[in-house]
Design an enzyme around this catalytic site. Sequence first.
Site, PDB file in Angstrom:
ATOM      1  N   PRO A  30      -4.159  -2.869  -2.710  1.00 48.37           N
ATOM      2  CA  PRO A  30      -3.723  -2.944  -1.306  1.00 48.37           C
ATOM      3  C   PRO A  30      -2.280  -3.419  -1.253  1.00 48.37           C
ATOM      4  CG  PRO A  30      -5.152  -4.802  -1.842  1.00 48.37           C
ATOM      5  CD  PRO A  30      -5.135  -3.912  -3.044  1.00 48.37           C
ATOM      6  N   MET A  31      -1.390  -2.593  -0.714  1.00 49.06           N
ATOM      7  CA  MET A  31       0.032  -2.928  -0.668  1.00 49.06           C
ATOM      8  C   MET A  31       0.497  -2.963   0.784  1.00 49.06           C
ATOM      9  SD  MET A  31       1.390  -0.617  -3.876  1.00 49.06           S
ATOM     10  CE  MET A  31       0.170   0.702  -3.705  1.00 49.06           C
ATOM     11  N   VAL A  32       0.940  -4.111   1.228  1.00 45.51           N
ATOM     12  CA  VAL A  32       1.398  -4.267   2.604  1.00 45.51           C
ATOM     13  C   VAL A  32       2.472  -3.225   2.909  1.00 45.51           C
ATOM     14  CG1 VAL A  32       2.652  -5.783   4.174  1.00 45.51           C
ATOM     15  CG2 VAL A  32       0.816  -6.706   2.760  1.00 45.51           C
ATOM     16  N   GLN A  84      -8.960  -3.780   3.265  1.00 49.11           N
ATOM     17  CA  GLN A  84      -8.770  -5.193   2.917  1.00 49.11           C
ATOM     18  C   GLN A  84      -8.316  -5.991   4.128  1.00 49.11           C
ATOM     19  OE1 GLN A  84      -5.472  -7.255   0.798  1.00 49.11           O
ATOM     20  NE2 GLN A  84      -6.947  -7.432  -0.867  1.00 49.11           N
ATOM     21  N   CYS A 113      -3.256 -13.519  -2.108  1.00 47.30           N
ATOM     22  CA  CYS A 113      -1.849 -13.604  -1.726  1.00 47.30           C
ATOM     23  C   CYS A 113      -1.355 -15.041  -1.862  1.00 47.30           C
ATOM     24  CB  CYS A 113      -1.662 -13.121  -0.295  1.00 47.30           C
ATOM     25  SG  CYS A 113       0.066 -13.151   0.228  1.00 47.30           S
ATOM     26  N   GLY A 216      -2.549  -6.686 -12.613  1.00 51.91           N
ATOM     27  CA  GLY A 216      -1.352  -7.428 -12.971  1.00 51.91           C
ATOM     28  C   GLY A 216      -0.515  -6.763 -14.043  1.00 51.91           C
ATOM     29  N   ALA A 239      -0.255  -1.842  -8.516  1.00 55.09           N
ATOM     30  CA  ALA A 239       0.506  -1.888  -7.268  1.00 55.09           C
ATOM     31  C   ALA A 239       1.890  -1.291  -7.494  1.00 55.09           C
ATOM     32  CB  ALA A 239       0.594  -3.329  -6.752  1.00 55.09           C
ATOM     33  N   ARG A 240       2.832  -2.099  -7.975  1.00 56.97           N
ATOM     34  CA  ARG A 240       4.219  -1.656  -8.138  1.00 56.97           C
ATOM     35  C   ARG A 240       4.344  -0.425  -9.036  1.00 56.97           C
ATOM     36  NH1 ARG A 240       8.238  -5.129  -6.489  1.00 56.97           N
ATOM     37  NH2 ARG A 240       7.566  -7.182  -5.761  1.00 56.97           N
TER      38      ARG A 240
END
Length: 391
Positions: A30-32, A84, A113, A216, A239-240
């Site tokens: 989940p990426m804001v 999420q 977070c 991670g 994510a990234r």
Amino acid sequence: MESINRRHHDIQEIFKEGRATDGFLRVAAPMVRYSKLEFRRLLKKHGVQLRFTPMIISDSFIRSEKARQNEFTTAPDDDPVIAQFAAKDAQEFVNSAKLIYPYVDGIDLNCGCPQSWAIAKGYGCGLLKQPELVKDIVRTVRRTVNEKFSISLKIRLLQHESSKTTVDFARQLQMCGADFLSLHGRTMWQKTSEPLNIPAIRDVKAALSIPLIANGSVRTWKQACELHEQTRADGIMVARGLLSNPALFNPQYQEATSTPMQCVQDWLDIAAEAGDNIHFLCFHHHLTFMFGPTLKRKLRLEFNSFTSKEQIFDFFEENYNIKPNVYMGTPSPPNTICNYDHFEPSVTKFNNVEDATTWNSNSNGKFFNEFTEDLESDEDCELGNSFFAEI
């Protein structure tokens, strides 16, 4: 627009399919701001098997119709997907689950977070300081929703030196009814420059009978495979790495060191087809992540000055001989009408999204204006600050 009659996917079957293909499930974190419907479509096209929405603040989602429409959109092809939420009590999480139940395959509680604004509000890692509250939240929502509806949590290590407290906590969450857990292999105090605690992730995995997703520092397919081999996790969450290369999990591009041009082509097609459903800044920022590092300075400065999709389409046609395969006027794929008429939370409604505890996904927003953090702090939710003029 069309209504939906979603058949909820069996989350355990999804994990079985992942293990059968690569040995692990390929998961997008989940990426804001960035895990929006259109990007989820791109990721699905390139081999991501389970996708999460951006983190949504439960309080605003419950209280404001504008927040609901702004923070979540979906479509018949948007599956499987997990929503999420950031919630700080059981009723918030239950109400969020009841509202979004028809449109997703599960609900996830953000306990990962580490930013100060989240902790100050009682969200994210702030919940890890209250394990009894977290267990109560999981038990309550498990009693409330259908047993086939997935309930999960994204957590971090509780201690760096020992895995025991995290193992105990994870076991308790399993007993409370969690269907799976996602574990970021650092504590809330550690920076991304510090290595993951691989033995701790492995210990948590060995202690559970429910699936564990490891998260991670994965930037390449090779690193995803290595993290799986080291931890035996049931899934690998990125994510990234997926922002930089949405085709990271695509078997056709496992040796690629940058975003394949075909993936850029697909993103141009999705954006052209989506029309006004995708905001220009979101479209532009994704290309900045994907393509920016390959641009020479002159082209990068030109690209960063654009203010319309048409300029971007012309740029890629002129410099790389690619353009959308659909016209801007082509009708976009039907999105689902999320009317939420099936459930009415007993709370005071706000007429304006800005009145609630939320941010606007198309601007810096309330939280991200007020609370700024070091971008190197974590992969969980600081991506909302990742708007920049030049890479």
